[in-house]
Design a protein around this motif. Sequence first.
Motif, PDB file in Angstrom:
ATOM      1  N   UNK A   1      -5.148   8.292   0.306  1.00 41.04           N
ATOM      2  CA  UNK A   1      -5.578   8.346   1.706  1.00 41.04           C
ATOM      3  C   UNK A   1      -5.993   6.961   2.196  1.00 41.04           C
ATOM      4  N   UNK A   2      -6.720   6.225   1.345  1.00 42.99           N
ATOM      5  CA  UNK A   2      -7.150   4.870   1.714  1.00 42.99           C
ATOM      6  C   UNK A   2      -5.943   3.940   1.838  1.00 42.99           C
ATOM      7  N   UNK A   3      -4.977   4.063   0.919  1.00 43.46           N
ATOM      8  CA  UNK A   3      -3.755   3.255   1.008  1.00 43.46           C
ATOM      9  C   UNK A   3      -3.042   3.509   2.330  1.00 43.46           C
ATOM     10  N   UNK A   4      -2.923   4.781   2.712  1.00 44.54           N
ATOM     11  CA  UNK A   4      -2.270   5.126   3.976  1.00 44.54           C
ATOM     12  C   UNK A   4      -3.026   4.534   5.165  1.00 44.54           C
ATOM     13  N   UNK A   5      -4.362   4.600   5.107  1.00 46.33           N
ATOM     14  CA  UNK A   5      -5.179   4.066   6.210  1.00 46.33           C
ATOM     15  C   UNK A   5      -4.999   2.553   6.332  1.00 46.33           C
ATOM     16  N   UNK A   6      -5.010   1.857   5.211  1.00 47.21           N
ATOM     17  CA  UNK A   6      -4.885   0.401   5.236  1.00 47.21           C
ATOM     18  C   UNK A   6      -3.479  -0.033   5.648  1.00 47.21           C
ATOM     19  N   UNK A   7      -2.470   0.755   5.280  1.00 47.60           N
ATOM     20  CA  UNK A   7      -1.091   0.428   5.647  1.00 47.60           C
ATOM     21  C   UNK A   7      -0.889   0.484   7.158  1.00 47.60           C
TER      22      UNK A   7
ATOM     23  N   UNK B   1       0.832  -1.211   0.000  1.00 46.66           N
ATOM     24  CA  UNK B   1       0.000   0.000   0.000  1.00 46.66           C
ATOM     25  C   UNK B   1       0.862   1.255   0.000  1.00 46.66           C
ATOM     26  N   UNK B   2       1.939   1.242   0.776  1.00 44.70           N
ATOM     27  CA  UNK B   2       2.828   2.405   0.787  1.00 44.70           C
ATOM     28  C   UNK B   2       3.425   2.642  -0.599  1.00 44.70           C
ATOM     29  N   UNK B   3       3.785   1.557  -1.279  1.00 42.84           N
ATOM     30  CA  UNK B   3       4.358   1.688  -2.625  1.00 42.84           C
ATOM     31  C   UNK B   3       3.342   2.207  -3.629  1.00 42.84           C
ATOM     32  N   UNK B   4       2.099   1.680  -3.565  1.00 38.85           N
ATOM     33  CA  UNK B   4       1.071   2.158  -4.488  1.00 38.85           C
ATOM     34  C   UNK B   4       0.802   3.640  -4.279  1.00 38.85           C
ATOM     35  N   UNK B   5       0.758   4.071  -3.014  1.00 42.87           N
ATOM     36  CA  UNK B   5       0.532   5.490  -2.729  1.00 42.87           C
ATOM     37  C   UNK B   5       1.691   6.326  -3.276  1.00 42.87           C
ATOM     38  N   UNK B   6       2.913   5.861  -3.070  1.00 41.14           N
ATOM     39  CA  UNK B   6       4.106   6.609  -3.503  1.00 41.14           C
ATOM     40  C   UNK B   6       4.159   6.731  -5.030  1.00 41.14           C
ATOM     41  N   UNK B   7       3.991   5.618  -5.733  1.00 37.35           N
ATOM     42  CA  UNK B   7       4.084   5.641  -7.187  1.00 37.35           C
ATOM     43  C   UNK B   7       2.946   6.452  -7.793  1.00 37.35           C
TER      44      UNK B   7
END
Length: 257
Positions: free
Chosen positions: A181-187, A128-134
């Motif tokens: 935001x959702x990626x960060x929450x799930x991470x 999730x952190x990677x998807x948010x970053x990319x």
Amino acid sequence: MDRLLANGTVNAAQSGEGTPLFLFHSLLSDRASFDAIVPELEKSFQAIVPELPGFGRSRAVEGGLAAVADRMAEAVRDAAGGAPAILLGNGYGGFVVLQMAIRHPEIASKLVLADSGAAFSEPGREAFRNMAKVSREKGLEAITDVAMRRLFAPDFQAQHSELMRDRREAFLRTDPDVFRSACDALAGLDLRAELAAVKVPVLVLVGEHDEATPPPMSRELAAGLPHAELKIIPGCAHVPQLQSPRQFLGALKDFLI
């Protein structure tokens, strides 16, 4: 028929009559992921399919998953007239439903958590952190292939080109800020310590080949809930209601009665 709920902040499709049954979509999809099963469900239930905050015509909300859960709880109360409802969530929608049941214990009579969990492993968090970053650096287009792989196995994608074109287009309509935001929450999510508070019956479903929320997450989820049953859906990945609607409906049948 579409209707606005929660003071006009949540858009939802509604059809059928009977006990309210809410269907919450995943992060990598949209409410159309339930189109193949709603015609059957609306024969016995009032099927209500909301667009989660920030998707479609539903307004985004700040404050992480708890704020999303509170907004959707308001929508459920609005549509169900305050009576307990059946809540079904797939993927991200499942995490929203679980958070709702923890924060609003009176909201549901039953839960179906499909391809979800209570917490991710460290590799899952890193994904999730990677998807948010990319996506932040290069846009959603740069992670579309990754997103589709998390939804469907490669052989299924190869055999269903029209469906995959539709799913890619749906994903690219996602609000990038809402996605991140959702990626960060799930991470950062870990609801394991709060599972004992969920007292209603829960059906935990997971696709056998789900790479996004693998079967061990569902096993851990079911083990931590006081009244849960686990079913693994053969041959399916993260969105079994799209990949094999008949199998998905079959897995639901006895639980929903």
